[in-house]
Design a protein around this motif. Structure first.
Motif, PDB file in Angstrom:
ATOM      1  N   ALA A   4       0.879  -1.174   0.000  1.00 17.32           N
ATOM      2  CA  ALA A   4       0.000   0.000   0.000  1.00 17.32           C
ATOM      3  C   ALA A   4       0.914   1.220   0.000  1.00 17.32           C
ATOM      4  CB  ALA A   4      -0.919   0.002   1.215  1.00 17.32           C
ATOM      5  N   GLY A   5       1.242   1.735  -1.185  1.00 11.76           N
ATOM      6  CA  GLY A   5       2.166   2.869  -1.284  1.00 11.76           C
ATOM      7  C   GLY A   5       3.554   2.476  -0.823  1.00 11.76           C
ATOM      8  N   GLY A   6       4.111   3.247   0.109  1.00 11.81           N
ATOM      9  CA  GLY A   6       5.452   2.963   0.637  1.00 11.81           C
ATOM     10  C   GLY A   6       5.441   2.014   1.815  1.00 11.81           C
ATOM     11  N   ALA A   7       4.295   1.383   2.102  1.00 13.88           N
ATOM     12  CA  ALA A   7       4.179   0.430   3.207  1.00 13.88           C
ATOM     13  C   ALA A   7       3.748  -0.919   2.657  1.00 13.88           C
ATOM     14  CB  ALA A   7       3.161   0.926   4.232  1.00 13.88           C
ATOM     15  N   ALA A   8       3.989  -1.969   3.449  1.00 17.61           N
ATOM     16  CA  ALA A   8       3.576  -3.309   3.041  1.00 17.61           C
ATOM     17  C   ALA A   8       3.263  -4.151   4.268  1.00 17.61           C
ATOM     18  CB  ALA A   8       4.671  -3.988   2.217  1.00 17.61           C
ATOM     19  N   MET A   9       2.384  -5.134   4.080  1.00 16.28           N
ATOM     20  CA  MET A   9       2.067  -6.121   5.113  1.00 16.28           C
ATOM     21  C   MET A   9       2.764  -7.416   4.728  1.00 16.28           C
ATOM     22  SD  MET A   9       0.421  -7.062   7.902  1.00 16.28           S
ATOM     23  CE  MET A   9      -0.954  -5.977   8.230  1.00 16.28           C
ATOM     24  N   LEU A  10       3.605  -7.908   5.614  1.00 13.58           N
ATOM     25  CA  LEU A  10       4.306  -9.169   5.391  1.00 13.58           C
ATOM     26  C   LEU A  10       3.424 -10.291   5.942  1.00 13.58           C
ATOM     27  CD1 LEU A  10       6.845 -10.793   4.595  1.00 13.58           C
ATOM     28  CD2 LEU A  10       7.756 -10.283   6.864  1.00 13.58           C
ATOM     29  N   HIS A  11       2.958 -11.173   5.079  1.00 13.45           N
ATOM     30  CA  HIS A  11       2.134 -12.315   5.490  1.00 13.45           C
ATOM     31  C   HIS A  11       3.073 -13.511   5.613  1.00 13.45           C
ATOM     32  CE1 HIS A  11      -1.612 -10.159   4.813  1.00 13.45           C
ATOM     33  NE2 HIS A  11      -1.099  -9.731   3.673  1.00 13.45           N
ATOM     34  N   GLY A  12       3.464 -13.813   6.814  1.00 18.39           N
ATOM     35  CA  GLY A  12       4.401 -14.913   7.030  1.00 18.39           C
ATOM     36  C   GLY A  12       5.510 -14.454   7.942  1.00 18.39           C
ATOM     37  N   ILE A  46       9.650   0.237  -0.699  1.00 18.30           N
ATOM     38  CA  ILE A  46       8.876   0.054   0.529  1.00 18.30           C
ATOM     39  C   ILE A  46       9.698   0.581   1.697  1.00 18.30           C
ATOM     40  CG2 ILE A  46       7.847  -1.643   2.085  1.00 18.30           C
ATOM     41  CD1 ILE A  46       7.342  -3.380  -0.420  1.00 18.30           C
ATOM     42  N   GLU A  47       9.128   1.514   2.444  1.00 19.49           N
ATOM     43  CA  GLU A  47       9.828   2.129   3.576  1.00 19.49           C
ATOM     44  C   GLU A  47       9.461   1.501   4.910  1.00 19.49           C
ATOM     45  OE1 GLU A  47       9.356   6.331   3.534  1.00 19.49           O
ATOM     46  OE2 GLU A  47       9.907   6.490   1.427  1.00 19.49           O
ATOM     47  N   THR A  48       8.240   1.007   5.043  1.00 20.66           N
ATOM     48  CA  THR A  48       7.772   0.453   6.309  1.00 20.66           C
ATOM     49  C   THR A  48       7.053  -0.860   6.046  1.00 20.66           C
ATOM     50  OG1 THR A  48       7.450   2.696   7.148  1.00 20.66           O
ATOM     51  CG2 THR A  48       6.416   0.933   8.392  1.00 20.66           C
ATOM     52  N   ILE A  49       7.367  -1.859   6.873  1.00 17.73           N
ATOM     53  CA  ILE A  49       6.744  -3.168   6.748  1.00 17.73           C
ATOM     54  C   ILE A  49       6.013  -3.487   8.043  1.00 17.73           C
ATOM     55  CG2 ILE A  49       7.117  -5.637   6.416  1.00 17.73           C
ATOM     56  CD1 ILE A  49       9.604  -4.928   4.831  1.00 17.73           C
ATOM     57  N   PHE A  50       4.780  -3.946   7.903  1.00 18.91           N
ATOM     58  CA  PHE A  50       3.982  -4.366   9.044  1.00 18.91           C
ATOM     59  C   PHE A  50       3.800  -5.879   8.974  1.00 18.91           C
ATOM     60  CE2 PHE A  50       2.794  -0.034   8.101  1.00 18.91           C
ATOM     61  CZ  PHE A  50       2.718   0.561   9.352  1.00 18.91           C
ATOM     62  N   ALA A  51       3.620  -6.525  10.155  1.00 20.38           N
ATOM     63  CA  ALA A  51       3.382  -7.964  10.205  1.00 20.38           C
ATOM     64  C   ALA A  51       2.614  -8.301  11.469  1.00 20.38           C
ATOM     65  CB  ALA A  51       4.702  -8.727  10.176  1.00 20.38           C
ATOM     66  N   ARG A  52       1.833  -9.358  11.414  1.00 11.77           N
ATOM     67  CA  ARG A  52       1.151  -9.865  12.605  1.00 11.77           C
ATOM     68  C   ARG A  52       2.152 -10.680  13.407  1.00 11.77           C
ATOM     69  NH1 ARG A  52      -3.503  -7.076  13.168  1.00 11.77           N
ATOM     70  NH2 ARG A  52      -4.514  -6.898  11.155  1.00 11.77           N
ATOM     71  N   PRO A  53       2.090 -10.626  14.743  1.00 16.45           N
ATOM     72  CA  PRO A  53       3.069 -11.364  15.551  1.00 16.45           C
ATOM     73  C   PRO A  53       3.098 -12.868  15.307  1.00 16.45           C
ATOM     74  CG  PRO A  53       1.902  -9.770  16.891  1.00 16.45           C
ATOM     75  CD  PRO A  53       1.221  -9.788  15.550  1.00 16.45           C
ATOM     76  N   LEU A  73      -1.531   1.335  10.933  1.00 14.73           N
ATOM     77  CA  LEU A  73      -1.495   0.756   9.590  1.00 14.73           C
ATOM     78  C   LEU A  73      -2.103   1.718   8.575  1.00 14.73           C
ATOM     79  CD1 LEU A  73      -2.718  -2.885  10.248  1.00 14.73           C
ATOM     80  CD2 LEU A  73      -0.520  -2.228   9.304  1.00 14.73           C
ATOM     81  N   PRO A  74      -1.569   1.762   7.363  1.00 14.65           N
ATOM     82  CA  PRO A  74      -2.251   2.504   6.303  1.00 14.65           C
ATOM     83  C   PRO A  74      -3.650   1.900   6.106  1.00 14.65           C
ATOM     84  CG  PRO A  74      -0.058   1.852   5.595  1.00 14.65           C
ATOM     85  CD  PRO A  74      -0.328   1.164   6.897  1.00 14.65           C
ATOM     86  N   ARG A  75      -4.624   2.714   5.806  1.00 17.07           N
ATOM     87  CA  ARG A  75      -6.017   2.264   5.694  1.00 17.07           C
ATOM     88  C   ARG A  75      -6.178   1.009   4.819  1.00 17.07           C
ATOM     89  NH1 ARG A  75     -10.056   4.613   7.854  1.00 17.07           N
ATOM     90  NH2 ARG A  75      -9.017   6.617   8.040  1.00 17.07           N
ATOM     91  N   PRO A  76      -5.505   0.913   3.653  1.00 15.74           N
ATOM     92  CA  PRO A  76      -5.702  -0.297   2.821  1.00 15.74           C
ATOM     93  C   PRO A  76      -5.213  -1.589   3.476  1.00 15.74           C
ATOM     94  CG  PRO A  76      -4.687   1.455   1.526  1.00 15.74           C
ATOM     95  CD  PRO A  76      -4.701   1.913   2.955  1.00 15.74           C
ATOM     96  N   LEU A  77      -4.363  -1.507   4.510  1.00 17.70           N
ATOM     97  CA  LEU A  77      -3.836  -2.711   5.151  1.00 17.70           C
ATOM     98  C   LEU A  77      -4.564  -3.059   6.443  1.00 17.70           C
ATOM     99  CD1 LEU A  77       0.001  -2.144   4.684  1.00 17.70           C
ATOM    100  CD2 LEU A  77      -1.529  -3.534   3.281  1.00 17.70           C
ATOM    101  N   ARG A  78      -5.517  -2.278   6.875  1.00 14.43           N
ATOM    102  CA  ARG A  78      -6.242  -2.525   8.131  1.00 14.43           C
ATOM    103  C   ARG A  78      -7.282  -3.625   7.963  1.00 14.43           C
ATOM    104  NH1 ARG A  78      -7.488   3.682   9.932  1.00 14.43           N
ATOM    105  NH2 ARG A  78      -5.316   4.343   9.880  1.00 14.43           N
ATOM    106  N   GLY A  79      -7.672  -4.191   9.111  1.00 17.44           N
ATOM    107  CA  GLY A  79      -8.778  -5.146   9.135  1.00 17.44           C
ATOM    108  C   GLY A  79      -8.433  -6.550   8.700  1.00 17.44           C
ATOM    109  N   ARG A  80      -7.177  -6.900   8.680  1.00 16.87           N
ATOM    110  CA  ARG A  80      -6.795  -8.265   8.320  1.00 16.87           C
ATOM    111  C   ARG A  80      -6.978  -9.168   9.537  1.00 16.87           C
ATOM    112  NH1 ARG A  80      -6.821  -5.397   4.682  1.00 16.87           N
ATOM    113  NH2 ARG A  80      -5.572  -5.395   2.809  1.00 16.87           N
ATOM    114  N   PRO A  81      -7.199 -10.463   9.323  1.00 21.15           N
ATOM    115  CA  PRO A  81      -7.337 -11.364  10.467  1.00 21.15           C
ATOM    116  C   PRO A  81      -6.032 -11.436  11.254  1.00 21.15           C
ATOM    117  CG  PRO A  81      -7.619 -12.542   8.369  1.00 21.15           C
ATOM    118  CD  PRO A  81      -7.335 -11.116   8.050  1.00 21.15           C
TER     119      PRO A  81
END
Length: 109
Positions: A4-12, A46-53, A73-81
């Motif tokens: 999502a722009g300069g941010a990303a969600m790492l799944h894993g 990508i400048e910032t990476i988010f991940a679930r613990p 979280l950037p709005r497009p990355l919110r609400g994930r399980p």
């Protein structure tokens, strides 16, 4: 990674190991996979990476993630399980180089 722009969600990372594999070996492989993903992020803008613990706190701490609230979280990355706490790593935080490991305990080529 979901971007999502300069941010990303790492799944894993997801590591499947044979029964009886020491937990430290599995965590080491997970940390190596995370480091590989982080290494690919900055060149891709990508400048910032988010991940679930996902019970991988030792991996996240080793690779420079810090807890942040869902609202960060950037709005497009919110609400994930997953749990409500995320971790993030800014590309400004350096990674310490480490030898890659395999589940057999040896260093990867």
């Amino acid at each position: 990674m979901e971007r999502a722009g300069g941010a990303a969600m790492l799944h894993g990372p997801v590591v499947v190991a044979p029964p009886g594999t020491p937990a430290e070996d599995v965590l080491g492989v997970a940390a190596d996979l995370t480091a590989e993903a982080l290494g690919l992020a900055a060149p891709g803008g990508i400048e910032t990476i988010f991940a679930r613990p996902q019970s991988l706190d030792r991996v996240w701490v080793r690779t420079g993630f810090i807890p942040v609230p869902e609202a960060e979280l950037p709005r497009p990355l919110r609400g994930r399980p997953g749990l409500a706490v995320e971790h993030r790593r800014s590309r400004r935080l350096p990674l310490r180089p480490r030898p890659r490991r395999t589940l057999t305990g040896g260093a990867a080529a």
